[in-house]
Design a protein around this motif. Sequence first.
Motif, short mmCIF file in Angstrom:
data_model
loop_
_atom_site.label_atom_id
_atom_site.label_comp_id
_atom_site.label_asym_id
_atom_site.label_seq_id
_atom_site.Cartn_x
_atom_site.Cartn_y
_atom_site.Cartn_z
N ASP A 1 0.59 0.47 4.33
CA ASP A 1 1.23 -0.01 5.81
C ASP A 1 1.86 1.18 6.44
N GLY A 2 2.54 1.91 5.67
CA GLY A 2 3.45 2.89 6.37
C GLY A 2 2.19 4.12 6.90
N LEU A 3 1.36 4.39 6.08
CA LEU A 3 0.19 5.37 6.50
C LEU A 3 -0.43 4.78 7.64
N ASN A 4 -0.94 3.48 7.93
CA ASN A 4 -1.45 2.92 9.06
C ASN A 4 -0.37 3.11 10.47
N GLU A 5 0.94 3.08 10.23
CA GLU A 5 1.69 3.23 11.21
C GLU A 5 1.89 4.81 11.35
N LEU A 6 1.71 5.74 10.49
CA LEU A 6 1.69 6.83 10.73
C LEU A 6 0.63 7.60 11.51
N ALA A 7 -0.61 6.93 11.45
CA ALA A 7 -1.72 7.43 12.02
C ALA A 7 -1.55 6.89 13.59
N ASN A 8 -1.04 5.44 13.67
CA ASN A 8 -0.80 4.90 15.19
C ASN A 8 0.14 6.12 15.88
N HIS A 9 1.02 6.39 15.26
CA HIS A 9 2.34 7.14 15.63
C HIS A 9 1.52 8.54 16.05
N MET A 10 0.71 9.11 15.14
CA MET A 10 0.15 10.59 15.47
C MET A 10 -0.71 10.47 16.47
N THR A 11 -1.27 9.34 16.85
CA THR A 11 -2.45 8.81 17.83
C THR A 11 -1.78 9.09 18.98
N ALA A 12 -0.51 8.33 19.01
CA ALA A 12 0.35 8.21 20.50
C ALA A 12 0.74 9.64 20.81
N LEU A 13 1.34 10.21 19.73
CA LEU A 13 1.80 11.87 20.03
C LEU A 13 0.73 12.77 20.71
N LEU A 14 -0.46 12.94 20.01
CA LEU A 14 -1.58 13.53 20.63
C LEU A 14 -1.74 13.37 21.96
N ALA A 15 -1.83 11.95 22.38
CA ALA A 15 -2.31 11.42 23.64
C ALA A 15 -1.28 11.69 24.79
N ARG A 16 -0.06 11.69 24.29
CA ARG A 16 1.09 11.94 25.20
C ARG A 16 1.07 13.39 25.46
N ARG A 17 0.75 14.27 24.46
CA ARG A 17 0.90 15.76 24.50
C ARG A 17 -0.25 16.11 25.69
N ALA A 18 -1.38 15.32 25.49
CA ALA A 18 -2.34 15.56 26.54
C ALA A 18 -2.40 14.90 27.84
N GLY A 19 -1.17 14.24 28.05
CA GLY A 19 -0.74 13.73 29.37
C GLY A 19 -1.26 12.30 29.60
N VAL A 20 -1.29 11.54 28.45
CA VAL A 20 -1.63 10.25 28.53
C VAL A 20 -0.57 9.27 27.68
N ALA A 21 0.03 8.30 28.58
CA ALA A 21 1.25 7.33 28.06
C ALA A 21 0.79 6.38 27.06
N LEU A 22 0.20 6.65 26.19
CA LEU A 22 0.15 5.70 25.22
C LEU A 22 1.07 5.43 24.19
N SER A 23 1.69 4.39 24.39
CA SER A 23 2.96 3.90 23.70
C SER A 23 2.67 3.42 22.04
N ASP A 24 3.29 3.83 21.38
CA ASP A 24 3.23 3.43 19.94
C ASP A 24 3.19 1.86 19.83
N HIS A 25 2.16 1.23 19.59
CA HIS A 25 1.97 -0.18 19.26
C HIS A 25 2.53 -1.06 20.25
N ALA A 26 2.56 -0.70 21.44
CA ALA A 26 3.20 -1.28 22.68
C ALA A 26 2.14 -2.76 22.90
N HIS A 27 0.81 -2.32 22.18
CA HIS A 27 -0.16 -3.38 22.49
C HIS A 27 -0.44 -4.14 21.25
#
Length: 218
Positions: free
Chosen positions: A181-207
Amino acid sequence: MDERGKMGIAFDKYLADFLEEDGKKMAELSGGKWEEPLIRLPYLGGTITVNHNNGAIEPEPKELLEKILIYKYLLEVQGIEGPGDDFIAFIQLPCGSHHQKFFKLEVLEPLGKRFGDDLSAFAKAAESFGGFPVKGGDMAYQIPYFPKIHVRIQIWEGDDEFPPQSAFLFDNKCHFHMDTDGLNELANHMTALLARRAGVALSDHAHNPQCGARFHRI
């Protein structure tokens, strides 16, 4: 219920558990350093400190999810050496098949869509978090999320027949240091960090209404 919802409840629980544990032991097991009362921990290509007196993290994460993941790692990490040399898919983690549908929607598809047509942006974002290039896909990077948990992200460019795709892999010893469960959340967070760094406002789990509900300690 607290206005922060289930995520707030999870945060309070993990913080309380962190404050009760032995700080020196957590530092040693996690791959960090004990500088009483601080745990100095390598994290995403940089270094953070976690104060064992009050749980304060510096630099302070902007989101509760990130704070929870840091506490969770420190609480669950074991003495087993890590990271592993081989990498596995999420579905290969214990009970990973139970969450594969959401993992595809929250991690694999967003990564493919954002970076499949812009590999240079992927490289720049991954390197900003301590990532280094490895073999795989049309481009792949390994990122040291925590000292004992590394992830590999592979990106394939799209063509006339297939859309852009991605793979998100975990080192094969990661499940000794954090539950699925934690690794699932970690992957979601990593995805959001990469998207934001590339200029996309992808909020962690907002959806995702399951945000916070995956953590076993709630």
